[in-house]
Structures are given as structure tokens and as C-alpha cells.
Scaffold this active site. Structure first.
Site, PDB file in Angstrom:
ATOM      1  N   PHE A   1       0.623  -1.258   0.045  1.00  0.00           N
ATOM      2  CA  PHE A   1       0.030  -0.128   0.117  1.00  0.00           C
ATOM      3  C   PHE A   1       0.794   1.279  -0.088  1.00  0.00           C
ATOM      4  CE2 PHE A   1      -2.128  -3.049   2.859  1.00  0.00           C
ATOM      5  CZ  PHE A   1      -2.874  -3.784   1.712  1.00  0.00           C
ATOM      6  N   CYS A   2       2.037   1.226  -0.613  1.00  0.00           N
ATOM      7  CA  CYS A   2       2.878   2.519  -0.545  1.00  0.00           C
ATOM      8  C   CYS A   2       3.324   2.919   0.798  1.00  0.00           C
ATOM      9  CB  CYS A   2       2.391   3.638  -1.642  1.00  0.00           C
ATOM     10  SG  CYS A   2       2.235   3.021  -3.227  1.00  0.00           S
ATOM     11  N   ALA A   3       3.374   1.925   1.673  1.00  0.00           N
ATOM     12  CA  ALA A   3       3.575   2.346   2.980  1.00  0.00           C
ATOM     13  C   ALA A   3       4.388   1.177   3.566  1.00  0.00           C
ATOM     14  CB  ALA A   3       2.471   2.520   3.858  1.00  0.00           C
TER      15      ALA A   3
END
Length: 455
Positions: free
Chosen positions: A375-377
Site C-alpha cells: 500500500f505504498c507504506a
């Protein structure tokens, strides 16, 4: 797990009309089903109101600020009024500026370019990459993931107390996690930042579509968000807040619109005087439709009433959490604990399942759209999964095959346009997949888990 099973519907709980609510998709097992869009945290569907407003304006579209013609003047008025609408939606101060950008990522990169020399940036490792990565040319202090809102404030206060008290500093923090949906103590973090002479920018990409956001009440210096998460998916975003750092910086982009006057110098060079205000950082032909769509969404959410929207979302959150709690193999990811308030975003893993495989089965066999990956985290998901911070894992493209352990999770997200039926179908599908397994075989193709249709 302390999850109440008594999810009570609010008195007014009709979802807002959105595009795509009647779209049908094919199932790999045969037939079609109405698509259940449960990936709002990535991009929310357009509100019908937004689409209607854009469609009504489209024949009158013109280039802004430069034209003497009626359509240009109309578009200019619409564009600047959209700025005022967004300022009101965000509770901006009279001296604040609203700059239209492409997205939250673009907004935070703009602010990063405007940092004064020697600025130190403080950011938690739990941030989305849009908030974690733009500060590469500043002195960055990456803070450990907190395990409670109070600990978040304490970690920030300790870090700020150790900094050079005479240099500029900026704190970047999310309002709601794009992984867990948990609400962060923004007002308390802003107070801590200001007490130590630092400024603070709020990443409201996940907060603004679900909760009211007031720059004045939260006492933040800037706020950034994206239209495509606010039911206005037309490639536009916002950076709103204090004008001084933006006004002192070189334009984010050099070109027409940002320049007030341009002349030749005697030595053959070019002399430029840049605009002040928002135009300084809005070079080129702006995305008028995107700005207008954001303004339309702001009006629609305000008119619907955030009290009603929040009440309905809490009902859906309670239903999802209660349903997942009934499946022992499911573990919901959380920083602050099961009882932490959150927006309609939950991530989880399923024992014995590769998350990409599970998400692919939800889509192919049930017509349910969720998201899997990091999740781009990346640092946050690794912390939540208890993996080594150095472990490699590619966002959205796990190397593991179906059934193998993978460094990723599944995210379900929803909002103002989500009907009860989509949530009910999702929970039923989770129970059935865990109990009976997938009905189809899957393979990895181009880094994604997809149904195997070769047989």
C-alpha cells in the site's frame, strides 16, 4: 479481540449516489455480478453530483486567466471560485493560500521544494510514501512507529526537543492511516510541533473524504489532499496553508502562468519576475475540470453533512470488524489497538493464504475489488507484520506464489457511496474462502496473482 457484534444502522444511512454502482463484471466461474468497489482508499468513485456538475460545465470549458472570450472568463471565474470553495471546506485562515496541484504526492513535493535552507523534517515511518519520500534534500528524521496516539506525541516531543532550536523545522503527519484507517492525534501533534518552534503539514488524503478537516481548528500550517480520494477523480489535488514559505521559494514549475513579466537581458539571458500567491506554483494550463470537480465534491459532502456521513461509516466499520472477528484465521492490522477510532480502511492477513491470492479470488470469483500489497507504506506494513525492516517486498507485486507466505496484506476500504450489500457480500466471501478455499486455480503473471485460464 474486543469488537462489538451489534453494528446498529444510523437513522439516516443511505449511501451517496456514485458512478459505477450498477456496473457488472464477469466471474471466472461463469456469469456476471454487480461490482463491489471496496478500494476507496486507492481511488474513490466519482459522486454522481460531481459527474453531473462536470458534464454541465464541459461545453463551456476554456483556458483560464489569459482569454478575453466569454468561455475563458467563465472558466476563470469557476476556477477561482473553486479555490474559495476549497478554502471554506478546509476552514482556512484568511491569510492562507490554496494551490491546485496534481495530487497529495504533488502537493507535498511542492512544499518540499519550498523548504527554507537548513530545514529539518520529522516524519513517522508509518507514513504513506507520498509523505515519507519528498524530503530527500532536507535533513530528515524518521521516527519509530508509535503504538498509541499518546506515544506518537511523546516520540515527536522527544525528537523536537533534541533538534537545533534556531533552525526551521517541519513535521509531516497523516490524519488517517492508509493502511489501518486509524485516526492520528493531529491537534496534539500540531501543539507539540508549535511548542518547539516547528511547523506541521497534514496529509489529509485519507481523512478529508471521511471527516471534516479544519486548518484553523487543528492548528496545522498546511494540509494536502487528492481529488481522486474525495470522489473527484480528475487528476487534481490541493496544498492549502501558510503563504510565506511558498512565496519565498522559486516556482515549483517554471513557465507561463507563474511568470509576471519576462524580458531579454543585455547579456542575452532572460529576466523573470514571478507571480506572488497561488499562481507562483501553478505554471502551465491548470486542470480546471479537476479543480471544479474537487469544489463540487466539497459542496456535496458539506451538504450531505459530515455527522450523517461519519455515523454511517462507523456503522459500516462496526459491521466489517464484527464480521472479520468471527473468522479466527483473519488478523486485522492495527497500530493503536482494536478500539482505536478509524475511517473506513482496514487491512488484514489470512492464516494460510497469500494475500495476493486471496484478493485475486475475491475479484475473480465474487466480483469484489480490494487491494493487496504494501500500500505504498512499506515500513508501516513491515512493522505491522513483524518483519525485518530490511526485508524486501515490492508494493503490489509480491514474489510469492499462491499459497506461499508473502510480505503483503489485504486492504478493504469504503466510504460515502458504499451500500450495505457490498459489505455483506465481502464478509460472506471471506468466510467462504477461508472455509472452502478458492474454486479456481491461480498463477503469478507479471507479478500479479491471476486466474489460470489455460486449462
Amino acid at each position: 479481540m474486543s469488537v462489538s457484534t451489534a453494528a446498529v444502522a444510523p437513522s439516516v444511512c443511505a449511501p451517496l449516489p456514485v458512478l459505477g454502482r450498477d456496473v457488472t463484471v464477469p466471474l471466472v466461474t461463469g456469469g456476471e455480478v454487480t461490482y463491489a468497489a471496496l478500494d476507496y482508499a486507492a481511488s474513490a468513485p466519482a459522486l454522481q453530483r460531481v459527474w453531473d456538475d462536470v458534464a454541465a460545465y464541459a461545453p463551456y470549458y476554456g483556458s483560464v486567466h489569459r482569454g478575453a472570450g466569454y468561455l475563458s472568463q467563465l472558466s476563470t471565474d469557476l476556477f477561482e471560485n473553486a479555490r474559495k470553495t476549497v478554502a471554506a471546506f478546509l476552514g482556512c485562515r484568511e491569510t492562507d493560500q490554496v494551490v491546485f496541484t496534481r495530487s497529495t504526492t504533488d502537493s507535498l513535493n511542492l512544499l518540499a521544494r519550498a523548504l527554507p535552507a537548513g530545514c529539518q523534517v520529522f516524519v513517522f515511518e508509518t507514513e504513506h510514501h507520498a509523505a515519507l519520500l519528498p524530503w530527500q534534500h532536507a535533513r530528515v528524521t524518521c521516527l519509530d512507529a508509535p503504538r498509541s496516539p499518546r506515544q506518537a506525541v511523546e516520540i515527536l516531543e522527544r525528537a523536537l526537543a533534541d533538534r537545533d532550536p534556531y533552525g526551521p523545522a517541519l513535521v509531516c503527519v497523516t490524519g488517517a492511516s492508509n493502511v489501518t484507517g486509524e485516526l492520528w492525534p493531529v491537534r496534539e501533534l500540531a501543539a507539540a510541533a508549535h511548542a518547539h518552534g516547528a511547523r506541521i503539514v497534514l496529509d489529509a488524503a485519507q481523512l478529508a473524504p471521511h471527516h471534516p478537516v479544519s486548518v484553523r481548528d487543528l492548528d496545522v500550517d498546511w494540509v494536502a489532499f487528492s481529488g481522486h480520494k474525495l470522489y473527484a477523480p480528475f487528476g487534481s489535488g490541493v496544498l492549502a496553508g501558510r503563504a510565506d514559505w511558498l512565496g519565498a521559494a522559486e516556482p515549483y514549475l517554471a513557465g507561463g502562468g507563474a511568470s509576471r513579466t519576462v524580458s531579454r537581458r543585455a547579456d542575452g539571458g532572460v529576466e523573470v519576475q514571478w507571480h506572488d500567491g497561488a499562481a507562483r506554483h501553478e505554471a502551465g494550463s491548470p486542470n480546471v475540470i479537476g479543480a471544479y470537480a474537487i469544489a463540487s465534491a466539497c459542496k456535496a459532502l458539506t451538504e450531505a453533512g459530515f455527522d450523517t456521513l461519519v455515523a454511517r461509516e462507523r456503522y459500516l466499520i462496526g459491521k466489517v470488524r464484527a464480521g472479520l472477528a468471527e473468522v479466527p484465521e483473519v488478523r486485522v492490522l492495527s497500530l493503536f489497538g482494536d478500539d482505536a477510532p478509524r475511517v473506513g480502511v482496514l487491512s488484514f492477513v489470512v492464516e494460510g493464504w497469500n494475500s495476493s491470492h486471496f484478493a485475486a479470488a475475491l475479484s475473480a470469483e465474487y466480483g469484489i475489488g480490494v487491494r493487496d500489497g504494501l500500500f505504498c507504506a512499506h515500513p508501516l506494513v513491515r512493522a505491522l507484520l513483524g518483519s525485518d525492516p530490511q526485508t524486501q517486498g515490492e508494493c503490489g507485486a509480491p514474489e510469492a506464489a499462491p499459497g506461499e507466505k508473502s510480505l503483503n496484506a489485504i486492504r478493504v476500504s469504503f466510504g460515502a457511496g458504499t451500500p450495505d450489500e457490498h459489505v455483506d457480500r465481502f464478509l460472506a466471501a471471506v468466510r467462504e474462502l477461508v472455509r472452502d478455499g478458492a474454486r479456481w486455480t491461480y498463477r503469478t503473471q507479471d507479478g500479479r496473482c491471476v486466474p489460470d485460464t489455460s486449462a
